[in-house]
Design a protein around this motif. Structure first.
Motif, PDB file in Angstrom:
ATOM      1  N   GLY A   1       5.185  -4.184  -5.668  1.00  0.00           N
ATOM      2  CA  GLY A   1       5.925  -4.107  -7.016  1.00  0.00           C
ATOM      3  C   GLY A   1       5.737  -3.208  -7.667  1.00  0.00           C
ATOM      4  O   GLY A   1       5.264  -2.030  -6.957  1.00  0.00           O
TER       5      GLY A   1
ATOM      6  N   GLN B   1       5.383 -12.545  -5.201  1.00  0.00           N
ATOM      7  CA  GLN B   1       5.927 -13.136  -4.907  1.00  0.00           C
ATOM      8  C   GLN B   1       7.413 -12.856  -4.100  1.00  0.00           C
ATOM      9  O   GLN B   1       7.715 -14.132  -3.865  1.00  0.00           O
TER      10      GLN B   1
ATOM     11  N   GLU C   1       3.726  -2.959  -9.681  1.00  0.00           N
ATOM     12  CA  GLU C   1       2.250  -1.924 -10.094  1.00  0.00           C
ATOM     13  C   GLU C   1       1.921  -1.427  -8.985  1.00  0.00           C
ATOM     14  O   GLU C   1       0.720  -0.172  -8.991  1.00  0.00           O
TER      15      GLU C   1
ATOM     16  N   ARG D   1      -0.081  -5.704  -5.122  1.00  0.00           N
ATOM     17  CA  ARG D   1      -0.300  -7.270  -5.694  1.00  0.00           C
ATOM     18  C   ARG D   1       0.432  -8.159  -6.382  1.00  0.00           C
ATOM     19  O   ARG D   1       0.248  -9.282  -6.848  1.00  0.00           O
ATOM     20  N   ASN D   2       1.103  -7.883  -5.788  1.00  0.00           N
ATOM     21  CA  ASN D   2       2.597  -8.445  -6.831  1.00  0.00           C
ATOM     22  C   ASN D   2       3.299  -9.190  -4.840  1.00  0.00           C
ATOM     23  O   ASN D   2       3.373  -8.799  -4.208  1.00  0.00           O
TER      24      ASN D   2
END
Ligand code: UN1
Length: 502
Positions: A47, A25, A49, A22-23
């Motif tokens: 991450g 970055q 999540e 989901r993350n």
């Protein structure tokens, strides 16, 4: 080397679904250390999540996985072992490309996973507890092993298949479910291993894979739903893991560094001892926690031994591990090579003598890789930093001693205690070494590397925290004991009170 393939994006595997985190970055790259132009894959770090979702899936799957009979779980692990056997050449090649060690070693790494699968599979029909007597009449007593729950498994890059299998297979066999976080340098081998388990028929949610770096690992260790952490890596990170687990009373098994010594006594078979030292020090480019980073040599044969070792070290062929003629592959990363080089400078400054190596390896075919020369230091004093701290590279140190007792003292004189070895023909000294060397593994007339999967693996002092992987000792990590009393007397019986003896 073959054609460079287009970079692939690696996914995590959560609740039976392959998908990107989901993350998105933190984007990470997986590059071949023998040729850094060769981008194997990219991936995003998972991450908090993603960790949440993975733990939730594992918690849910635990409800049913814990009830599957262990022989059935074992049968699935056996199937995974067979699939791994079929994939051995491809898995080894991918691993060499991903982390650099030579093909015969990556084949050995995969073989260690296969051996573990078959050893663990059989345990499905054992998982022994005890049946024992009861102090009360008409009462039956036994102990049984129970699964623990969601297990967070964090593994290093130097054994990208073997070490994950040491953790995953026993954890599964015991009925636990898993969130697996492999090293950021070897995600592709981890993905292949998980695919094999998926193909073997593992139900969704039982094994979840999250990819990433230390931040991802931190989120996993700190997650409230994780009941157990099994970690292999550096002492520095291990301490942090232990602190977090300590605060939340999580079970925590740590397998950390080594500063392994090989003793060579005056009566040793010198050529055999040189063979062992060479393999122990420079196998896996010195990047094993069991690597021989100290060679403690009796003064009577010191000069001869040094000459032979240095000449053999100088003739090691360095290059891509995909080339069958190469003896030693690259280091894992540029930062690791810088670290190794720093240590070499420290050693020279401390007064040790560089007999060979001591610099980056350059030359034809080495331009794009992270290579370092096989390095031997002589004139090493036991307290020097290069003889005390784990370097994790192709650097070994020669320490001269005058007696067996001094050799044992020197070998024991570090904070680590993983593996040790002695070359001698004296049976009395061999047995004294077994008794007196403060390590979890001791070899007689063999190098400090090369443990087999059916014996406990691990170390004493700062190498670990009292647990052992492999063998049958590993089941003490992945199960809780339950004591069971079955009273068939039909009346209330009180232990310690209703007894007819005193
Ligand atoms: C490690 O060095 O991290 O005994 C593991 C050995 C191998 C395992 C090493 N079977 O050297």
């Amino acid at each position: 080397m073959g054609e460079l393939k287009l970079p692939e994006t690696l996914s995590s595997y959560i609740d039976g679904q392959w998908r990107p985190p989901r993350n998105k970055q933190r984007r990470l790259e997986n590059r071949n250390p023998a040729n850094t132009d060769d981008l194997i894959a990219t991936f995003s770090a998972s991450g908090p999540e993603d960790i949440d979702e993975a733990v939730l899936a594992a918690e849910k799957a635990f409800e049913s996985w814990r009830l599957v009979p262990p022989p059935e779980r074992g049968a699935l692990i056996r199937r995974a072992g067979i699939l791994l056997q079929e994939k051995k050449p491809a898995a080894a090649e991918l691993m060499t490309r991903e982390m650099g060690k030579v093909l015969k070693e990556t084949e050995g790494d995969v073989q260690e996973g296969i051996d573990t699968a078959f050893h663990v599979a059989g345990e499905g029909r054992r998982l022994f507890g005890e049946t024992t007597s009861s102090e009360l009449p008409n009462r039956f007593a036994m102990s049984v092993r129970m699964p623990i729950g969601v297990s967070g498994l964090i593994t290093p890059w130097n054994f990208p298949v073997a070490i994950p299998t040491w953790k995953i297979f026993p954890a599964l066999l015991c009925g636990n479910t898993i969130v697996f976080k492999p090293a950021e340098d070897t995600p592709a081998s981890a993905v292949e291993l998980v695919k094999i388990l998926e193909k073997a028929g593992l139900p969704k949610g039982v094994l979840n894979l999250v990819l990433g770096d230390g931040e991802t690992g931190k989120a996993l260790v700190g997650h409230g739903g994780v009941r157990l952490i099994s970690f292999t890596g550096s002492c520095e990170v291990g301490r942090e893991v232990a602190e977090v687990c300590g605060r939340s009373l999580k079970r925590c098994s740590l397998e950390m560094g080594g500063k392994n010594g090989q003793i060579v006594m005056a009566d040793a078979d010198l050529d055999l001892a040189v063979d062992g030292a060479l393999w122990g020090a420079f196998g896996t480019t010195g990047q094993r926690c069991t690597a021989t980073s100290r060679i403690i040599v009796h003064e009577k044969i010191y000069d001869d031994f040094k000459k032979k070792l240095v000449s053999r070290a100088q003739s090691l062929k360095i290059g891509s591990g995909l080339d069958r003629n190469v003896d030693m592959g690259p280091l894992i990363s540029g930062s690791q090579r810088d670290r190794v080089h720093e240590y070499v400078k420290v050693g020279a400054k401390e007064g040790a003598k560089i007999e060979c190596g001591g610099d980056f390896a350059r030359g034809k075919g080495l331009e794009r890789g992270i290579f370092y020369q096989a390095t031997v230091f002589s004139n090493v004093q036991p307290q020097m930093r290069i003889a005390q701290e784990e370097i994790f590279g192709p650097v070994t140190t020669l320490i001269k001693v005058g007696s067996f007792d001094e050799a044992v003292r020197v070998l024991n004189g570090t904070s680590y205690g993983l593996s040790s070895s002695i070359y001698t023909k004296n049976v009395n000294e061999a047995f004294r070494a077994i008794r007196d060397l403060e390590t979890g593994i001791t070899y007689i007339n063999g190098p400090t590397i090369g443990a087999e999967v059916h014996l406990p693996f691990g170390g004493v002092k700062n190498t670990g925290n009292g647990h052992r992987e492999a063998g049958t000792a590993v089941y003490d990590i992945f199960t809780e004991w339950k004591s069971v009393f079955v009273d068939y007397s039909g009346k209330l019986q009180k232990a310690q009170i209703d007894v007819r003896y005193s």
